[in-house]
Design an enzyme around this catalytic site. Sequence first.
Site, short mmCIF file in Angstrom:
data_model
loop_
_atom_site.label_atom_id
_atom_site.label_comp_id
_atom_site.label_asym_id
_atom_site.label_seq_id
_atom_site.Cartn_x
_atom_site.Cartn_y
_atom_site.Cartn_z
N LEU A 11 -33.02 69.64 -45.94
CA LEU A 11 -32.75 70.37 -47.15
C LEU A 11 -31.02 70.31 -47.24
O LEU A 11 -30.51 70.85 -46.36
CB LEU A 11 -33.06 71.92 -47.31
CG LEU A 11 -34.65 72.02 -46.65
CD1 LEU A 11 -35.08 73.42 -47.08
CD2 LEU A 11 -35.47 71.12 -47.65
N GLY A 14 -28.24 72.08 -51.52
CA GLY A 14 -27.35 73.48 -52.10
C GLY A 14 -25.72 73.08 -52.24
O GLY A 14 -25.30 72.15 -51.88
N ARG A 18 -20.66 80.03 -50.70
CA ARG A 18 -19.92 80.78 -49.76
C ARG A 18 -18.66 80.09 -49.19
O ARG A 18 -17.73 80.86 -48.71
CB ARG A 18 -20.73 81.43 -48.75
CG ARG A 18 -21.60 82.73 -49.34
CD ARG A 18 -22.71 82.95 -48.47
NE ARG A 18 -23.71 81.99 -48.59
CZ ARG A 18 -24.79 82.09 -47.74
NH1 ARG A 18 -25.15 82.64 -46.69
NH2 ARG A 18 -25.82 80.87 -48.07
N GLY A 106 -29.75 71.35 -43.85
CA GLY A 106 -28.54 70.21 -43.62
C GLY A 106 -27.48 70.97 -43.19
O GLY A 106 -26.44 70.31 -42.90
N ASN A 174 -34.08 83.68 -38.04
CA ASN A 174 -34.69 82.47 -38.34
C ASN A 174 -33.56 81.38 -38.65
O ASN A 174 -32.57 81.35 -39.16
CB ASN A 174 -35.30 82.55 -40.00
CG ASN A 174 -35.92 81.39 -40.62
OD1 ASN A 174 -36.04 80.45 -39.88
ND2 ASN A 174 -35.54 81.25 -42.02
N ARG A 338 0.27 51.29 -36.43
CA ARG A 338 -0.59 51.44 -37.52
C ARG A 338 -1.04 50.25 -37.88
O ARG A 338 -0.38 49.07 -37.75
CB ARG A 338 -0.28 52.36 -38.52
CG ARG A 338 0.97 51.80 -39.37
CD ARG A 338 1.62 52.59 -40.27
NE ARG A 338 2.84 52.27 -41.02
CZ ARG A 338 2.85 51.56 -42.26
NH1 ARG A 338 1.65 51.03 -42.74
NH2 ARG A 338 3.97 50.97 -42.52
N SER A 410 21.29 44.96 -31.65
CA SER A 410 20.86 46.46 -32.14
C SER A 410 21.42 46.18 -33.67
O SER A 410 22.49 45.52 -34.03
CB SER A 410 22.01 47.48 -31.32
OG SER A 410 21.52 47.56 -30.28
N ALA A 428 24.65 41.75 -32.71
CA ALA A 428 24.47 43.18 -33.34
C ALA A 428 24.87 43.25 -34.55
O ALA A 428 25.98 42.61 -35.03
CB ALA A 428 25.18 44.15 -32.32
C1 UD1 Z 1 -31.49 80.07 -45.00
C2 UD1 Z 1 -32.75 80.72 -44.70
C3 UD1 Z 1 -32.42 82.23 -43.69
C4 UD1 Z 1 -32.19 81.29 -42.34
C5 UD1 Z 1 -30.93 80.60 -42.56
C6 UD1 Z 1 -30.56 79.66 -41.27
C7 UD1 Z 1 -33.95 81.04 -46.81
C8 UD1 Z 1 -34.39 81.73 -48.03
N1 UD1 Z 1 -33.17 81.51 -45.77
O1 UD1 Z 1 -30.22 81.01 -45.36
O2 UD1 Z 1 -33.65 82.87 -43.38
O3 UD1 Z 1 -31.57 82.40 -41.53
O4 UD1 Z 1 -31.02 79.39 -43.62
O5 UD1 Z 1 -29.40 79.10 -41.53
O6 UD1 Z 1 -34.34 79.88 -46.84
N2 UD1 Z 1 -31.14 74.03 -50.10
C9 UD1 Z 1 -31.55 73.11 -51.07
N3 UD1 Z 1 -32.12 73.48 -52.16
C10 UD1 Z 1 -31.84 74.72 -52.66
C11 UD1 Z 1 -31.17 75.81 -51.77
C12 UD1 Z 1 -30.87 75.26 -50.63
O7 UD1 Z 1 -31.67 72.13 -50.54
O8 UD1 Z 1 -31.97 74.96 -53.74
C13 UD1 Z 1 -30.42 73.79 -48.74
C14 UD1 Z 1 -28.83 74.01 -48.64
O9 UD1 Z 1 -28.20 72.82 -48.90
C15 UD1 Z 1 -28.80 74.21 -46.98
C16 UD1 Z 1 -30.16 74.47 -46.78
O10 UD1 Z 1 -31.15 74.36 -47.70
O11 UD1 Z 1 -28.65 73.05 -46.42
C17 UD1 Z 1 -30.17 76.17 -46.58
O12 UD1 Z 1 -29.82 76.73 -47.66
P1 UD1 Z 1 -28.88 78.01 -47.36
O13 UD1 Z 1 -28.12 78.50 -48.81
O14 UD1 Z 1 -27.56 77.57 -46.49
O15 UD1 Z 1 -29.53 79.13 -46.85
P2 UD1 Z 1 -29.16 80.37 -45.87
O16 UD1 Z 1 -28.70 81.50 -46.92
O17 UD1 Z 1 -28.06 79.92 -44.87
MG MG Z 2 -27.27 78.18 -44.69
#
Ligand code: UD1
Ligand code: MG
Length: 511
Positions: A11, A14, A18, A106, A174, A338, A410, A428
């Site tokens: 996944l 996102g 943050r 990811g 988790n 370089r 030089s 030089a």
């Molecule tokens: C998530 C988990 C949390 C866990 C943590 C571990 C959920 C709701 N929470 O929180 O329980 O402890 O990971 O790291 O799953 N992403 C998508 N599409 C979206 C949203 C997110 O692809 O719509 C991807 C993000 O790019 C990311 C991953 O999912 O790579 C996790 O999303 P992130 O927002 O980091 O979740 P956390 O708040 O860390």
């Molecule tokens: Mg995360």
Amino acid sequence: MPSARFAIVILAAGKGTRLKSNRAKVLHCAGGRPLVEHVVLACQPLGATEIHVVVGHQADEVRAVVEPFGAKTILQQPQLGTGHALLTARAALEAAGVAEVLVLPGDSPLIRTETLAALLRAHRADGAAATVLTATLEAPQGYGRILRNPDGTVAAIVEEKALSAEQRTLREVNSSIYVFSLPQLWSALGQVRPENIHCEIYLTDAIELLHRSGHTVRAECAADAREILGCNTRAELAEVDRIFRQRKCADVMAAGVTIYLPETVLIDPDVQVGTDTVIEPGVQLLGATRVGTNCWIGTGSVLVDTVVEDEVLIQQNCRISGSRLGRGSRVGPFAHLRDGAELRPGARVGNYVEVKKSLLAEGVKAMHLTYLGDATIGPHTNIGAGTITCNYDGVRKHPTTIGERVFVGSGTELVAPVTVGDGAYIAAGSTITDPVPADALAIARARQVNKKGWAAARRARLSQPVGTEHRKTSVDKRKPPTQTAKRNHRERKRAPAARKAGSRHRKSPRG
Ligand code: UD1
Ligand code: MG
């Protein structure tokens, strides 16, 4: 490695709010690679039928990172949460006819292949509907917490913001890494509603729904909790990078390399270093750099995509990129090599020397304050301090070719294109614009003029009391030379012997 047909979904759609960044989170780098690339690399050896990466924010840039490793991408638009991201992959997984899916975020790049393989084995051994990789953290803030049933199976995952006061004390978190059996996952995920503070479809909610509908969800606790760390903030990114660097330095030291203060040294994952090489504090070895055996790399030196053969000494504070240093060559301190600089064995480059796209053959020395660009320099030639190849005419670059055993004095400027033959000698301070034949001496500079007494007269004038210094001294009083005076001066220069004879003649009657 597990053998059943299974797919992997990473996944990565996102934004990473943050991080407060214009770049998608999974494109940020830790340990010398984009986060998502680490995850794909950890998954590759598992032998999955296919690896899918769910992309969204900066989808093209994420594709460019993962596709070279054989991963396929699926677009999630808009991004409605981790559960929604996995649902986006449903059609592809059903088309592949797989029985299981390994899901990873990811943004957790420290995960190791062996840990994932163990998770898959545990899932198959138990016949569970889902198996969650968990970890026990000293500081679990920010992670979803695992709620266990009395029999140890998982009842639910509760996100940080929904925790009760009692649940806040739970330290098992988790990882967001799960194995799901299909099709049980789809019925649970189909029931998840966006009933949370972010109005997102949380993948974590599918766990509770699986449990409630009578399925077993197992938890496997990672032996090394650091493997599951996420990178949601800049502080977490820095911590994950630190752990990667520590891992790499430990591997390099285990292979017989000395690193002083390894916590200050950055070594990228693909870098190789030979045994008995010594790395001083604050060194960075980046990209595809390869260092041979018995080398020494001084404090503050940064090497990028550079090949260093055996027995090379790199002194402090050198920047070397896209270059090759032959066996026994020496560089620095404070040298800049370089874009295709090549030092053949035994060549030496000293302080404040820049070398670009140039070949320095065996035994060449360029020890001080020099720029060599687009130059080919033959064996055992000495380049004097302050030599400059003038390789750029404002539009194009031009070559300088210097033969073997040449002595470049030089302060020489070599205006390219120009050639200097074998064994030639350049005086030089010369500005060389024409070819220098082999074994010739080239002098290309103005002749020196000495004005006798000038400095002493000036000092005398300047030492006059303030307000009187405008009074002219004997030097100031001199009028500009007339034509006659100039002619006399030329004649005096032409026949000094005759003048001496004349004066003897005048003096002798009195003597
Ligand atoms: C998530 C988990 C949390 C866990 C943590 C571990 C959920 C709701 N929470 O929180 O329980 O402890 O990971 O790291 O799953 N992403 C998508 N599409 C979206 C949203 C997110 O692809 O719509 C991807 C993000 O790019 C990311 C991953 O999912 O790579 C996790 O999303 P992130 O927002 O980091 O979740 P956390 O708040 O860390
Ligand atoms: Mg995360």
